[in-house]
Design an enzyme around this catalytic site. Structure first.
Site, PDB file in Angstrom:
ATOM      1  CB  THR A 218     -77.019  88.841   7.806  1.00 27.67           C
ATOM      2  OG1 THR A 218     -78.198  88.172   7.313  1.00 27.67           O
ATOM      3  CG2 THR A 218     -77.117  88.973   9.316  1.00 27.67           C
ATOM      4  CB  THR A 221     -72.519  88.290   5.966  1.00 32.03           C
ATOM      5  OG1 THR A 221     -73.390  87.211   5.608  1.00 32.03           O
ATOM      6  CG2 THR A 221     -73.271  89.291   6.807  1.00 32.03           C
TER       7      THR A 221
END
Length: 497
Positions: A218, A221
């Site tokens: 992630t 993000t």
């Protein structure tokens, strides 16, 4: 405005997953023109930040002025600022050059837990927020901002519902304090969905729900989402639309993250996943064919095919061509049979190559032998034909069925293409049987199937072998041109370049 011109004011990430690099990828993914002003040089990777170098703020202002003095900026995304001096320079510039869209991603705490904004800078962000349309903090940053807004500190809780509730309260406090939209993101919550909440200054909310993607990759993000929103807001003129579309895109980017295999820590999202899903898979054989376009044009314009098409080709010249084609077909039949016997991917591949090999024998019998007569029946192999056959043998000797398949493919595709260019032969045409064979729908279908099988092989092999396939294909197309030039050349036809 057709393409939003979006400026990222942010730090860097040498691994490309976050910061300005991620911003520019997200902007491009939404058909924006990305620009970048560097606030900090960050030595980081998927495991975390190692060090941060903040250039002189005078140079920062020079970068900002260089953009605004020359380019109309439709949207700005502000990311990592790092120090109070940097915050003040960016704030002053925004006050003087306020573009229609300003999104601030208050990069204070990275997902890895690294602190990216010092205490003095945190206290200076209020003036910056007053110039923003939307702020997009992560969960940890929202807590810090709520405290700066004067909201009471929320007690920590392991309950997802309690955490979401406290985040919403914090977002409302921030939105009211600085009269700005706040996107409270739910990426760190639990449960099957990831719910982002767009909070207005009056406390009203809109919830954007999406499936939670099971991935630890992630990194970036927040940078990516905020840049996507800025680009979309500049295009659509509506914040809810921008957030909704950006969230769908980020979900696809998260789904593709694991396949990127970038880094051994918290890896980046796949900024291009949505675009690839919306487009047909790239065809290697089509790229090879396009690459050969200049050679193909020379082929259809050569004297032999022009004379064949209009019927003015001398019969003796054509007979000499057929004599060489018989030599070629005998070797070509052998290579097709070898492909039929070789293991490899492809539904029905063995049967197809075997049938094609038999077709060579049939073609030699039906279209060659009955036309060959006199001295041409015993013509030796011409140097050009010998060169083409040596090329095919080299592909066969490579040990790669994929390379051999790529080498034999142009005989299918070039001949079928020539047939489509020559069209139908009128009644009484001297070479009607040959032109009809070129343009036969059955042969066109065989060419398409051969292309499909070679495409499957190209997808299955490593890039190095795929490159060998591309070069074998290109060389065969060049030999096809030489072969067509051979009968009308004064002496030996030119060797392919």
């Amino acid at each position: 405005m057709s393409v939003p011109r979006v400026l990222s004011i942010a730090g860097t990430d040498p691994t490309g997953g976050a910061g300005m690099q991620a911003d520019l990828k997200a902007i491009a993914a939404h058909d924006g023109y990305g620009m970048g002003v560097v606030t900090a040089l960050v030595a980081q990777n998927t495991h975390g930040v190692r060090s941060v170098h903040v250039p002189d703020v005078g140079f920062l202002r020079e970068q900002l002025d260089a953009v605004s003095d020359d380019v109309v900026v439709d949207a700005v995304k502000v990311g990592m600022l790092g120090t109070a001096d940097v915050v003040r320079v960016v704030t002053d510039w925004l006050r003087e050059h306020r573009p229609p869209v300003v999104v601030v991603d208050p990069v204070m705490v990275a997902t890895s837990g690294d602190r990216l904004l010092d205490e003095d800078a945190a206290s200076a962000v209020g003036a910056l927020f007053a110039l923003a349309d939307l702020v997009t903090p992560n969960r940890a940053e929202l807590v810090v901002l709520a405290e700066l807004a004067g909201a009471p500190s929320s007690s920590s809780s392991s309950s997802s519902s309690s955490s979401s509730s406290s985040s919403l309260a914090a977002a409302r406090a921030v939105a009211a304090r600085w009269d700005v939209l706040v996107l409270a993101k739910g990426g760190h919550d639990d449960g099957p969905t990831s719910d982002d909440v767009l909070v207005a200054p009056d406390g009203s909310v809109r919830v954007f729900t999406g499936p939670r993607v099971a991935t630890t990759n992630t990194h970036g993000t927040g940078c990516s989402l905020s840049s996507a929103i800025a680009t979309l807001a500049a295009r659509h003129g509506d914040w809810a639309l921008a957030v909704g579309v950006a969230k769908e895109w980020l979900t696809a980017a998260l789904r593709g993250a694991d396949a990127l295999a970038v880094g051994s820590g918290n890896g980046p999202v796949d900024h291009g996943a949505a675009a690839r899903a919306a487009l047909p898979a790239p065809s290697y054989t089509d790229v090879w064919w396009s690459d050969a376009a200049p050679v193909l044009q020379e082929t259809i314009d050569c004297a032999f095919l022009v004379g064949l098409g209009d019927g003015t080709l001398e019969p003796e010249v054509f007979a000499g061509y057929l004599a060489q084609d018989v030599h070629y077909l005998r070797a070509y039949e052998r290579h097709l049979a070898a492909l039929a016997a070789s293991p490899g991917p492809g539904d029905g591949a063995a049967a197809f190559w075997a049938a094609a090999a038999q077709g060579c024998a049939d073609e030699a019998r039906d279209l060659h032998h009955r036309r060959l007569a006199g001295s041409h029946a015993d013509d030796p192999v011409h140097p050009t034909c010998a060169g083409y056959l040596a090329h095919l043998q080299h592909a066969a000797d490579s040990g790669s069925p994929a390379v051999l398949a790529a080498a034999v493919l142009p005989c299918f595709r070039v001949y079928a293409w020539v047939g489509s260019q020559l069209g139908d032969a009128p009644d009484g045409h001297a070479f009607a049987d040959w032109i009809t064979a070129y343009g036969d729908p059955g042969f066109a279908a065989a060419s398409a199937e051969a292309t499909r099988l070679v495409e499957e092989l190209a997808r299955a092999v490593a890039p190095v072998e795929r490159g060998r396939m591309a070069r074998a294909f290109r060389r065969s197309v060049e030999w096809e041109l030489a072969f067509f030039r051979m009968p009308t050349a004064a002496g030996d036809a030119p060797v392919p370049r």
